[in-house]
Design a protein around this motif. Structure first.
Motif, PDB file in Angstrom:
ATOM      1  N   ALA A 218       0.825  -1.219   0.000  1.00 24.59           N
ATOM      2  CA  ALA A 218       0.000   0.000   0.000  1.00 24.59           C
ATOM      3  C   ALA A 218       0.855   1.263   0.000  1.00 24.59           C
ATOM      4  N   ILE A 219       2.053   1.195  -0.572  1.00 23.40           N
ATOM      5  CA  ILE A 219       2.951   2.346  -0.634  1.00 23.40           C
ATOM      6  C   ILE A 219       2.990   2.917  -2.046  1.00 23.40           C
ATOM      7  N   SER A 220       3.320   2.094  -3.022  1.00 23.65           N
ATOM      8  CA  SER A 220       3.258   2.459  -4.443  1.00 23.65           C
ATOM      9  C   SER A 220       4.064   3.709  -4.789  1.00 23.65           C
ATOM     10  N   VAL A 221       5.341   3.712  -4.383  1.00 24.53           N
ATOM     11  CA  VAL A 221       6.190   4.859  -4.719  1.00 24.53           C
ATOM     12  C   VAL A 221       7.141   4.551  -5.865  1.00 24.53           C
ATOM     13  N   ILE A 222       7.005   3.380  -6.474  1.00 25.06           N
ATOM     14  CA  ILE A 222       7.792   3.044  -7.658  1.00 25.06           C
ATOM     15  C   ILE A 222       6.878   2.447  -8.721  1.00 25.06           C
ATOM     16  N   GLY A 223       7.315   2.539  -9.969  1.00 29.59           N
ATOM     17  CA  GLY A 223       6.525   1.990 -11.061  1.00 29.59           C
ATOM     18  C   GLY A 223       7.327   2.043 -12.345  1.00 29.59           C
ATOM     19  N   ALA A 224       6.698   1.626 -13.440  1.00 32.39           N
ATOM     20  CA  ALA A 224       7.361   1.638 -14.740  1.00 32.39           C
ATOM     21  C   ALA A 224       7.220   3.024 -15.366  1.00 32.39           C
ATOM     22  N   ASN A 225       8.341   3.647 -15.645  1.00 35.66           N
ATOM     23  CA  ASN A 225       8.370   4.962 -16.288  1.00 35.66           C
ATOM     24  C   ASN A 225       8.777   4.818 -17.755  1.00 35.66           C
ATOM     25  N   ALA A 226       8.334   5.774 -18.581  1.00 34.10           N
ATOM     26  CA  ALA A 226       8.614   5.811 -20.025  1.00 34.10           C
ATOM     27  C   ALA A 226       7.982   4.611 -20.728  1.00 34.10           C
ATOM     28  N   ARG A 227       8.332   4.420 -22.014  1.00 27.22           N
ATOM     29  CA  ARG A 227       7.710   3.349 -22.795  1.00 27.22           C
ATOM     30  C   ARG A 227       8.730   2.698 -23.709  1.00 27.22           C
ATOM     31  N   GLY A 228       8.371   1.510 -24.208  1.00 28.56           N
ATOM     32  CA  GLY A 228       9.220   0.830 -25.169  1.00 28.56           C
ATOM     33  C   GLY A 228      10.610   0.561 -24.648  1.00 28.56           C
ATOM     34  N   PHE A 229      11.615   0.801 -25.513  1.00 25.20           N
ATOM     35  CA  PHE A 229      13.004   0.533 -25.162  1.00 25.20           C
ATOM     36  C   PHE A 229      13.458   1.333 -23.953  1.00 25.20           C
TER      37      PHE A 229
ATOM     38  N   HIS B 299      11.724   1.874 -17.737  1.00 26.96           N
ATOM     39  CA  HIS B 299      12.564   1.590 -16.577  1.00 26.96           C
ATOM     40  C   HIS B 299      11.746   1.761 -15.305  1.00 26.96           C
ATOM     41  N   ILE B 300      12.228   1.197 -14.227  1.00 28.64           N
ATOM     42  CA  ILE B 300      11.547   1.302 -12.938  1.00 28.64           C
ATOM     43  C   ILE B 300      12.110   2.496 -12.175  1.00 28.64           C
ATOM     44  N   GLY B 301      11.223   3.312 -11.659  1.00 30.68           N
ATOM     45  CA  GLY B 301      11.657   4.470 -10.888  1.00 30.68           C
ATOM     46  C   GLY B 301      10.491   5.092 -10.147  1.00 30.68           C
ATOM     47  N   SER B 302      10.739   6.226  -9.552  1.00 31.07           N
ATOM     48  CA  SER B 302       9.700   6.959  -8.829  1.00 31.07           C
ATOM     49  C   SER B 302       9.067   8.002  -9.752  1.00 31.07           C
ATOM     50  N   PRO B 303       7.920   8.549  -9.371  1.00 27.64           N
ATOM     51  CA  PRO B 303       7.257   9.539 -10.216  1.00 27.64           C
ATOM     52  C   PRO B 303       8.164  10.734 -10.549  1.00 27.64           C
ATOM     53  N   PHE B 304       8.010  11.219 -11.747  1.00 32.11           N
ATOM     54  CA  PHE B 304       8.715  12.417 -12.230  1.00 32.11           C
ATOM     55  C   PHE B 304      10.234  12.252 -12.209  1.00 32.11           C
TER      56      PHE B 304
ATOM     57  N   LEU C 172      12.100  11.536  -9.880  1.00 31.45           N
ATOM     58  CA  LEU C 172      12.708  12.052  -8.654  1.00 31.45           C
ATOM     59  C   LEU C 172      13.324  10.911  -7.851  1.00 31.45           C
ATOM     60  N   PRO C 173      14.296  11.222  -6.985  1.00 29.74           N
ATOM     61  CA  PRO C 173      14.899  10.171  -6.153  1.00 29.74           C
ATOM     62  C   PRO C 173      13.867   9.542  -5.216  1.00 29.74           C
ATOM     63  N   LEU C 174      14.075   8.295  -4.867  1.00 22.56           N
ATOM     64  CA  LEU C 174      13.164   7.591  -3.960  1.00 22.56           C
ATOM     65  C   LEU C 174      13.043   8.316  -2.626  1.00 22.56           C
ATOM     66  N   TYR C 175      14.122   8.946  -2.186  1.00 22.90           N
ATOM     67  CA  TYR C 175      14.120   9.642  -0.895  1.00 22.90           C
ATOM     68  C   TYR C 175      13.070  10.737  -0.835  1.00 22.90           C
ATOM     69  N   ASP C 176      12.681  11.268  -1.987  1.00 25.30           N
ATOM     70  CA  ASP C 176      11.712  12.361  -1.995  1.00 25.30           C
ATOM     71  C   ASP C 176      10.277  11.870  -1.810  1.00 25.30           C
ATOM     72  N   PHE C 177      10.088  10.574  -1.705  1.00 24.73           N
ATOM     73  CA  PHE C 177       8.741  10.019  -1.568  1.00 24.73           C
ATOM     74  C   PHE C 177       8.585   9.281  -0.242  1.00 24.73           C
ATOM     75  N   SER C 178       7.376   8.844  -0.003  1.00 27.52           N
ATOM     76  CA  SER C 178       7.056   8.260   1.310  1.00 27.52           C
ATOM     77  C   SER C 178       7.364   6.767   1.366  1.00 27.52           C
ATOM     78  N   CYS C 179       8.541   6.388   0.865  1.00 33.21           N
ATOM     79  CA  CYS C 179       9.026   5.019   1.046  1.00 33.21           C
ATOM     80  C   CYS C 179       9.250   4.792   2.535  1.00 33.21           C
TER      81      CYS C 179
END
Length: 581
Positions: free
Chosen positions: A163-174, A177-182, A184-191
């Motif tokens: 129930a955290i959901s601070v990472i996901g698939a960003n961009a498309r195709g080739f 990649h997995i990262g945080s929204p926008f 931004l570094p993971l530290y900037d979110f409520s991990c």
């Protein structure tokens, strides 16, 4: 249960209708390989490693999402299937950082094993452009190296499952990649630093920040007195790193290994778990008697505490003010024990061996320096300890069994069961019930709060009062409980919450098991059972019966809840807000 008749590799089977081919194959003793599949969590058929032939089908099908039906004939090991899997692995490797020798997961990497199993010899079959690899070391507990990511999305599912959901698939195709929204570094979110993404990752794309070099340096410093303490669950998980069966209790060998690493004293966090119970049970009794904020919620799990600070900041008064056992241990070591041993706290280095990556974050929290110095200097995961033992050339399996040092190595069965969901609750009840009634318990086992279910409830009649309790593990279950607390429908007096599903035995710092084990073996149950077995075999099973606990109160804290106990053993919390750091 309705059954269907199928054949797998020409073997007739009767299996439950609707299960996947992947699950049905196990009835035939066949394990179909996967990279992305996690049962009930990540069933997306994305990696295509589980492709099989089905008679009559036009093409290969993904076994993890393809249901069986009457009369189906499946072939899992034809040349066409093997060629498909080998080709798929070569494509995965075409964008993969193949620095396997220096990878933290070398020898325990699911991708590496599959390449070996399918005879992938040329790791550069497809050479060409490589995607830009993001590297994120902003969080206090972990590192993400996307050059080793295979886009299986297991980490995303694990984060969603919490129930955290601070990472996901960003961009498309080739460029996916997995990262945080926008970006931004993971530290900037409520991990919340729970580390469930790490233990579910099949490769070395995710790993904890390694502090073993700093600990080796401290041990080598003649001016430092280096103490180590081991969390309750470590004794039943560390053995997995050395080939022991899941749930094997290796307490004696663990102690022996730690001595051979050079620690000055080897202590047991069970001691401070018992101390936590003394303070927490007293706090609960005081709240029940004097109209304090109820329900009171445990504060032992730093991942849960940070989750509450982020997502339920207006409910922080429900949290017990007790520090976690890790932090209590360091606080006692650098105050009472330092004085007792005529040691300057500035020269003491306290290392904790924990099942939890969130403990790395907890070390740096404010108000965690009772002596004027950090309560805990370094928190290592079970995996880091295993690596230290390997680096030092210690033959773990051949070590004799040794005992913890005293007095901070003494613990009761109540402290041991802290590592399983419901364990803190049961340990607290053993002391709280005797405190409220003034009578000795005939049975110390509160089985209603045992087990790996996500939410467990029980009602006990104590001293004429009805006490309703709840134990929850996994943050999605915590969310369900906290919504009740928030809207006033939680008629509990006491709640235990652990961030990781199943409790500390399934923590983000525990030995990594492949999906083939995580999907079909009850890791939580087996490891937890081993802790309850250890509890059952100990002579003392209530925290307040510990001689070491009696001594520390007699010599230093006076009584649970005293002024000095609050100064050293209690803390406060921070309203962080849902999207703050």
């Amino acid at each position: 249960m309705e059954m269907v008749n199928i054949k797998i590799n020409n073997m007739p089977l009767s299996v439950p209708k609707g299960i996947s081919i992947l699950e049905a194959a196990r009835y035939a003793g066949v394990e179909i390989p996967t990279l992305c599949y996690l049962k009930n969590m990540n069933e997306i058929g994305a990696c295509r490693m589980c492709m099989v032939e089905v008679k009559g089908a036009r093409s290969l099908v993904a076994a993890c999402v393809y249901p069986v039906n009457e009369g189906m004939e499946v072939f899992t090991n034809t040349e066409k299937v093997r060629r498909s899997r080998r080709h798929n692995l070569e494509l995965v490797l075409s964008t993969h950082n193949k620095a396997c020798l220096s990878c933290v997961r070398s020898g325990n990497c699911e991708l590496q094993k599959l390449c070996k199993d399918y005879g992938v010899e040329d790791v550069n079959t497809y050479e060409g452009e490589m995607p830009a690899a993001q590297f994120d070391d902003s969080a206090p507990h972990m590192i993400r190296d996307n050059s080793k990511c295979v886009l299986c999305r297991r980490c995303v599912s694990a984060c969603d499952n919490q129930a955290i959901s601070v990472i996901g698939a960003n961009a498309r195709g080739f460029d996916t990649h997995i990262g945080s929204p926008f970006e931004l570094p993971l530290y900037d979110f409520s991990c919340v630093s729970c580390g469930q993404c790490i233990v579910n990752c099949p490769t070395g794309a995710l790993y904890e920040k390694d502090d073993t070099a700093k600990v080796f340096e401290a041990i080598a410093d003649p001016d430092k007195f280096v103490i180590v303490n081991t969390a309750p669950s470590i004794r039943v998980t560390l053995g997995e790193a050395f080939g022991y069966e899941i749930g094997t209790n290796v307490t004696g060998k663990m102690v022996a290994a730690l001595r051979r690493l050079g620690f000055n004293k080897v202590f047991d966090t069970d001691f401070s778990a018992d101390l936590t119970i003394m303070e927490e049970a007293n706090e609960l009794v005081e709240r029940v008697k004097n109209g304090g904020v109820l329900p009171m919620i445990t504060s032992c799990s730093p991942g849960w505490v940070k989750y509450c600070e982020h997502y339920y900041p207006d409910q922080l008064d429900h949290l017990s003010s007790c520090k976690s056992p890790q932090q209590m241990f360091g606080a006692v070591a650098k105050t009472w024990y330092a004085k007792k041993m005529n040691l300057d706290p500035k020269d003491i280095v306290v290392v904790s061996i924990m099942p939890c990556t969130a403990k790395k974050f907890e070390c740096g929290r404010d108000d965690q320096s009772a002596s004027g110095y950090a309560d805990i200097d370094y928190a290592l995961t079970t995996r880091e300890l295993a690596r230290m033992i390997g680096t030092a050339g210690i033959s773990f399996n051949n070590l004799p069994d040794e005992e913890f040092d005293n007095p901070l190595g003494e613990g009761t069965g109540a402290g041991v069961i802290f590592g399983a969901t419901g364990g803190v609750m049961e340990a607290a009840l053993r002391t709280a019930v005797e405190t409220l009634t003034g009578e000795e318990l005939k049975s110390v086992e509160f089985t209603e709060v045992r087990g790996t279910e996500g939410i467990k409830e029980a009602v006990y009649t104590v001293a004429g009062m009805e006490i309703k309790v709840c134990a929850a593990s996994g943050l999605k279950n915590a969310e369900a409980v906290m919504e009740k607390v928030k809207n006033g429908t939680a008629d509990y007096q006491f709640i235990e919450i652990m961030a990781c599903p199943g409790g500390c035995v399934n923590g983000g710092g525990q030995p990594v098991q492949p999906a083939s084990v995580r999907n079909f073996v009850d890791l939580k149950g087996i490891r937890g059972k081993a802790l309850y077995e250890a509890d059952k075999n100990l002579p003392l099973r209530k925290s307040h019966e510990s001689e070491a606990i009696k001594t520390v109160y007699r010599e230093y804290f006076e009584k649970p809840g005293s002024h000095i106990a609050h100064e050293v053993l209690h803390t406060h919390y921070v309203k962080r807000g849902k999207y703050s750091k």
